[in-house]
Design a protein around this motif. Structure first.
Motif, mmCIF file in Angstrom:
data_model
loop_
_atom_site.group_PDB
_atom_site.id
_atom_site.type_symbol
_atom_site.label_atom_id
_atom_site.label_comp_id
_atom_site.label_asym_id
_atom_site.label_seq_id
_atom_site.Cartn_x
_atom_site.Cartn_y
_atom_site.Cartn_z
ATOM 1 N N ILE A 59 5.263 -3.983 0.392
ATOM 2 C CA ILE A 59 5.991 -4.063 1.670
ATOM 3 C C ILE A 59 5.153 -4.765 2.731
ATOM 4 O O ILE A 59 5.616 -5.719 3.358
ATOM 5 N N VAL A 60 3.901 -4.324 2.940
ATOM 6 C CA VAL A 60 3.077 -4.979 3.963
ATOM 7 C C VAL A 60 2.604 -6.349 3.491
ATOM 8 O O VAL A 60 2.380 -7.234 4.310
ATOM 9 N N ARG A 61 2.468 -6.523 2.182
ATOM 10 C CA ARG A 61 2.110 -7.847 1.668
ATOM 11 C C ARG A 61 3.201 -8.848 1.997
ATOM 12 O O ARG A 61 2.913 -9.991 2.382
ATOM 13 N N ASP A 62 4.456 -8.436 1.852
ATOM 14 C CA ASP A 62 5.576 -9.314 2.190
ATOM 15 C C ASP A 62 5.711 -9.516 3.692
ATOM 16 O O ASP A 62 6.056 -10.598 4.153
ATOM 17 N N LYS A 63 5.452 -8.466 4.445
ATOM 18 C CA LYS A 63 5.606 -8.525 5.901
ATOM 19 C C LYS A 63 4.547 -9.418 6.550
ATOM 20 O O LYS A 63 4.815 -10.112 7.524
ATOM 21 N N TYR A 64 3.316 -9.382 5.997
ATOM 22 C CA TYR A 64 2.199 -10.165 6.542
ATOM 23 C C TYR A 64 1.548 -10.978 5.419
ATOM 24 O O TYR A 64 0.398 -10.725 5.051
ATOM 25 N N PRO A 65 2.247 -11.966 4.882
ATOM 26 C CA PRO A 65 1.738 -12.680 3.699
ATOM 27 C C PRO A 65 0.442 -13.456 3.926
ATOM 28 O O PRO A 65 -0.296 -13.719 2.979
ATOM 29 N N GLU A 66 0.130 -13.788 5.154
ATOM 30 C CA GLU A 66 -1.101 -14.522 5.447
ATOM 31 C C GLU A 66 -2.279 -13.596 5.715
ATOM 32 O O GLU A 66 -3.410 -14.049 5.790
ATOM 33 N N ALA A 67 -1.994 -12.304 5.872
ATOM 34 C CA ALA A 67 -3.064 -11.377 6.266
ATOM 35 C C ALA A 67 -3.264 -10.203 5.317
ATOM 36 O O ALA A 67 -4.330 -9.594 5.318
ATOM 37 N N VAL A 68 -2.262 -9.851 4.522
ATOM 38 C CA VAL A 68 -2.375 -8.712 3.619
ATOM 39 C C VAL A 68 -2.117 -9.201 2.204
ATOM 40 O O VAL A 68 -1.119 -9.867 1.938
ATOM 41 N N PHE A 69 -3.025 -8.853 1.319
ATOM 42 C CA PHE A 69 -2.931 -9.327 -0.057
ATOM 43 C C PHE A 69 -3.549 -8.284 -0.985
ATOM 44 O O PHE A 69 -4.220 -7.354 -0.521
#
Length: 122
Positions: A59-69
Motif C-alpha cells: 500500500i505505501v509502496r504504491d502510494k509513494y513509489p519514489e520513496a518507499v520500496f
C-alpha cells in the motif's frame, strides 16, 4: 523527517535502545534485542528501513513509489525502506515506525510483552 528525528521518535518507545551492530553505520533501533528500525542510506540519500505487515506492505509502496520500496538488504516481504526526503508525510512515517515497533513487540515472549506494557503504563 530526518534520521535524527526518526531516531528520537524510536527511542521514545518503551524498551527501545540504539545500537551499531554493523559498525559505526548504520544506526539500529532495537526493542529487547530485536531490530525495528535501521537508519541507513539508499542511493546517497538518508533512509530508514521498517518492519511491515507483508499483506499491506504494498500500500505505501504504491502510494509513494519514489520513496518507499522493499527493504534494502532486508527481507523484501517483511521490510520497507523509506527515503527520508520529505515525500512521505511525517505523520505517516511515524505510523510506519509505530507499526514496525508493534510488529516486533508482538513476536516477543509473553512475559516480555507484559513487562513492556507495564512500563508503558508507568
Amino acid at each position: 523527517m530526518n534520521q535524527e528525528q526518526v531516531k528520537q521518535a524510536g527511542l521514545g518507545k518503551t524498551g527501545a535502545a540504539l545500537g551499531y551492530p554493523f559498525g559505526p553505520e548504520p544506526a539500529v533501533l532495537f526493542v529487547e534485542g530485536k531490530m525495528f528500525a535501521l537508519l541507513g542510506g539508499y542511493q546517497g540519500k538518508p533512509s530508514v528501513s521498517l518492519k511491515t505487515d507483508p499483506d499491506t506492505a504494498w500500500i505505501v509502496r504504491d502510494k509513494y513509489p519514489e520513496a518507499v520500496f522493499p527493504g534494502y538488504h532486508l527481507n523484501k516481504r517483511h521490510w520497507n525502506s523509506v527515503v527520508l526526503d520529505g515525500s512521505v508525510p511525517e505523520e505517516e512515517l511515524l505510523d510506519m515506525l509505530e507499526e514496525s515497533y508493534r510488529l516486533v513487540v508482538a513476536k516477543l515472549p509473553k512475559a516480555v510483552r507484559e513487562r513492556l506494557r507495564a512500563q508503558e503504563g508507568a
